[in-house]
Design a protein around this motif. Structure first.
Motif, short mmCIF file in Angstrom:
data_model
loop_
_atom_site.label_atom_id
_atom_site.label_comp_id
_atom_site.label_asym_id
_atom_site.label_seq_id
_atom_site.Cartn_x
_atom_site.Cartn_y
_atom_site.Cartn_z
N ALA A 95 -0.73 10.65 -5.90
CA ALA A 95 -1.27 9.46 -5.23
C ALA A 95 -2.25 9.88 -4.14
O ALA A 95 -2.03 10.88 -3.44
CB ALA A 95 -0.13 8.63 -4.63
N VAL A 96 -3.31 9.12 -3.99
CA VAL A 96 -4.33 9.41 -2.97
C VAL A 96 -3.70 9.34 -1.58
O VAL A 96 -2.85 8.50 -1.31
CB VAL A 96 -5.45 8.34 -3.09
CG1 VAL A 96 -6.42 8.43 -1.93
CG2 VAL A 96 -6.18 8.48 -4.40
N THR A 97 -4.13 10.25 -0.68
CA THR A 97 -3.71 10.15 0.73
C THR A 97 -4.96 10.06 1.61
O THR A 97 -6.07 10.01 1.09
CB THR A 97 -2.87 11.37 1.17
OG1 THR A 97 -3.57 12.53 0.78
CG2 THR A 97 -1.48 11.35 0.57
N ASP A 98 -4.75 10.05 2.92
CA ASP A 98 -5.91 9.93 3.82
C ASP A 98 -6.13 11.27 4.52
O ASP A 98 -5.30 12.16 4.45
CB ASP A 98 -5.63 8.86 4.88
CG ASP A 98 -5.13 7.58 4.26
OD1 ASP A 98 -5.90 6.94 3.54
OD2 ASP A 98 -3.94 7.24 4.46
N SER A 99 -7.25 11.36 5.25
CA SER A 99 -7.45 12.59 6.03
C SER A 99 -6.45 12.60 7.18
O SER A 99 -5.82 11.58 7.49
CB SER A 99 -8.88 12.66 6.55
OG SER A 99 -9.18 11.48 7.25
N GLY A 100 -6.31 13.74 7.82
CA GLY A 100 -5.29 13.88 8.87
C GLY A 100 -3.96 14.24 8.23
O GLY A 100 -3.89 14.46 7.02
N LYS A 101 -2.91 14.32 9.05
CA LYS A 101 -1.62 14.66 8.43
C LYS A 101 -0.45 13.87 8.97
O LYS A 101 0.69 14.10 8.61
CB LYS A 101 -1.37 16.17 8.52
CG LYS A 101 -1.55 16.74 9.90
CD LYS A 101 -1.38 18.25 9.85
CE LYS A 101 -1.51 18.77 11.26
NZ LYS A 101 -1.47 20.19 11.38
N GLU A 102 -0.74 12.89 9.83
CA GLU A 102 0.35 12.11 10.41
C GLU A 102 0.79 10.98 9.48
O GLU A 102 -0.03 10.35 8.83
CB GLU A 102 -0.18 11.47 11.70
CG GLU A 102 0.62 11.84 12.93
CD GLU A 102 0.14 11.01 14.10
OE1 GLU A 102 1.00 10.59 14.88
OE2 GLU A 102 -1.08 10.79 14.20
N ILE A 103 2.11 10.71 9.44
CA ILE A 103 2.63 9.58 8.66
C ILE A 103 2.67 8.39 9.61
O ILE A 103 3.64 8.22 10.35
CB ILE A 103 4.07 9.87 8.14
CG1 ILE A 103 4.21 11.28 7.60
CG2 ILE A 103 4.51 8.80 7.14
CD1 ILE A 103 3.63 11.56 6.28
N LYS A 104 1.61 7.62 9.59
CA LYS A 104 1.46 6.56 10.58
C LYS A 104 0.90 5.32 9.90
O LYS A 104 0.03 5.42 9.05
CB LYS A 104 0.49 7.06 11.66
CG LYS A 104 0.61 6.34 12.97
CD LYS A 104 -0.21 7.08 14.04
CE LYS A 104 -0.36 6.29 15.30
NZ LYS A 104 -0.88 4.98 15.19
N TYR A 105 1.42 4.15 10.33
CA TYR A 105 0.93 2.90 9.74
C TYR A 105 -0.35 2.47 10.45
O TYR A 105 -0.34 2.15 11.63
CB TYR A 105 2.00 1.81 9.86
CG TYR A 105 1.58 0.51 9.20
CD1 TYR A 105 1.63 0.38 7.81
CD2 TYR A 105 1.15 -0.57 9.95
CE1 TYR A 105 1.24 -0.79 7.19
CE2 TYR A 105 0.76 -1.76 9.34
CZ TYR A 105 0.81 -1.86 7.96
OH TYR A 105 0.42 -3.02 7.35
N ASP A 106 -1.47 2.53 9.73
CA ASP A 106 -2.75 2.12 10.27
C ASP A 106 -3.65 1.75 9.08
O ASP A 106 -4.37 2.59 8.54
CB ASP A 106 -3.36 3.30 11.07
CG ASP A 106 -4.67 2.91 11.72
OD1 ASP A 106 -5.29 1.91 11.31
OD2 ASP A 106 -5.08 3.64 12.66
N LYS A 144 -5.85 4.56 7.90
CA LYS A 144 -5.00 5.26 6.93
C LYS A 144 -4.50 4.30 5.86
O LYS A 144 -3.30 4.02 5.77
CB LYS A 144 -3.80 5.88 7.67
CG LYS A 144 -4.17 7.07 8.55
CD LYS A 144 -2.91 7.70 9.11
CE LYS A 144 -3.18 9.11 9.56
NZ LYS A 144 -2.72 10.13 8.64
N PRO A 145 -5.43 3.78 5.05
CA PRO A 145 -5.01 2.77 4.07
C PRO A 145 -4.01 3.30 3.02
O PRO A 145 -3.10 2.58 2.61
CB PRO A 145 -6.32 2.33 3.41
CG PRO A 145 -7.29 3.43 3.68
CD PRO A 145 -6.88 4.04 4.99
N ALA A 146 -4.18 4.56 2.62
CA ALA A 146 -3.32 5.08 1.55
C ALA A 146 -1.90 5.30 2.06
O ALA A 146 -0.92 4.86 1.44
CB ALA A 146 -3.91 6.37 1.00
N ILE A 147 -1.79 5.99 3.21
CA ILE A 147 -0.45 6.26 3.77
C ILE A 147 0.23 4.94 4.17
O ILE A 147 1.44 4.75 3.96
CB ILE A 147 -0.57 7.22 4.98
CG1 ILE A 147 -0.95 8.63 4.50
CG2 ILE A 147 0.72 7.27 5.80
CD1 ILE A 147 0.07 9.33 3.61
#
Ligand code: AMP
Ligand code: TRP
Length: 330
Positions: free
Chosen positions: A222-233, A237-240
């Motif tokens: 599954a696609v993720t976003d740049s960065g490495k934090e698991i954060k709702y944004d 951070k649409p993918a995470i």
């Protein structure tokens, strides 16, 4: 006091996925005790996309089995197949006759779907009038749907108002019941589009019937976003954020709680935990689905019973409608 009525459906287009589960079916199950529910399989709506007849027949039965495997209970709710209650098409036609073409052409779903196609079919354009009929036949108070359907709900209210003002009060104006989070689950391969049965790649969705190794594989890629934090944004951070919504809906844990649980963890660890969760939550549903499909007689009996209960209400509404618009009813 009589219970309020809720009406909803999923299309019989196969590949029922966790977006359908989180956005729709999970809500149906929660609401079935408190409300009088009518839940059906929209097989006629599925025909607005090309379908293979043999496959369609299987998808219709599969979707009905999935409804029950996910927890819809025929003792609580009326469960049936749309095409088996012909009043849906009859009222759909009548609503077409009071609907301006422009209103249908403006619908986002119509615009999106017709962009992808060379030959635009009239059925796709008239999709919302059939959906309005589905709802208005049963005097629905509430319609639990995903966010993608809220424009069709608004259309249903408009057409009900129009009919009422032309022919006298007949229909109730239903309200949409949207979930706050998880109203729209996005594709795993592209978080800017919704998770969809009709997606080009099966990597877009987790189907409720996906095998465990398939689930693990799809979550891993599954696609993720740049960065490495698991954060709702959802903006940055649409993918995470999408994965967090899925995690939250499937586990019942709040997003805040999940953010702290995965604070020091990597994307890979988060994904692996999500895949395990999905396997754990979907496997009892899959087991029950298999049992139901193997007992086809029992399933058909439930659907037949549902058809009869639905038709009782639908017939009464149609008699009223026929009289009001001036059709011969003797
Ligand atoms: P459909 O797949 O179009 O038959 O949709 C059946 C139900 O699932 C409707 O209530 C939709 O709003 C809901 N639904 C479909 N796709 C999604 C999604 N990606 N996220 C949330 N709900 C969805
Ligand atoms: N159009 C809905 C969807 O794609 C399915 C549907 C058909 C429906 N008839 C309905 C949903 C009536 C709610 C009420 O998701």
């Amino acid at each position: 006091m009589a219970k309020e009525v809720i009406v909803s459906a999923i299309q019989a287009s196969g590949n029922v996925h966790i977006g359908n589960y989180i956005g729709a079916i999970q809500q149906f199950v929660k609401l079935q005790d408190k409300y009088q529910g009518y839940f059906f399989i929209a097989d006629l709506h599925a025909l607005t996309e090309p379908q293979d007849p043999e496959k369609l027949r299987k998808q219709i039965l599969d979707s009905a089995a999935l409804y029950m495997a996910c927890g819809l209970d025929p003792k609580e709710a009326v469960i049936f197949i749309q095409s088996q209650v012909p009043e849906h098409t009859e009222l759909g036609w009548i609503l077409n006759t009071i609907t301006p073409l422009g209103e249908l052409e403006r619908m986002t779903q119509f615009k999106d779907k017709s962009k992808k196609r060379k030959n635009i079919l009239a059925g796709l354009l008239n999709y919302p009038t059939l959906m309005a009929a589905d709802i208005l036949l049963y005097d629905a108070d509430l319609v639990p749907v995903g966010k993608d359907q809220s424009q069709h709900l608004e259309f249903t209210r408009t057409v009900a108002r129009k009919f009422n003002s032309k022919f006298g009060v007949t229909f109730k104006e239903p309200r949409a019941l949207l979930k706050k989070e998880g109203a729209l689950i996005m594709g795993l391969d592209n978080p800017s589009n919704k998770m969809a049965k009709s997606a080009q790649s099966p990597n877009n969705y987790i189907a409720i019937l996906d095998e465990p190794n398939e689930i693990q594989r799809k979550i891993k890629i599954a696609v993720t976003d740049s960065g490495k934090e698991i954060k709702y944004d959802p903006v940055k951070k649409p993918a995470i954020s999408n994965l967090l919504i899925i995690y939250s809906a499937m586990s019942g844990k709040s997003i805040k709680n999940l953010e702290s649980k995965f604070k020091e963890k990597t994307y890979a660890e988060f994904k692996s935990s999500l895949a395990d969760l999905l396997v754990e939550k979907l496997s009892p549903i899959q087991k029950e689905y298999k049992r139901l499909i193997e007992n086809k007689g029992e399933l058909l009996k439930v659907l037949n019973n549902g058809k009869e209960q639905a038709q009782k209400v639908a017939r009464t509404t149609m008699l009223d409608v026929r009289k009001k618009i001036g059709l011969l009813c003797e």
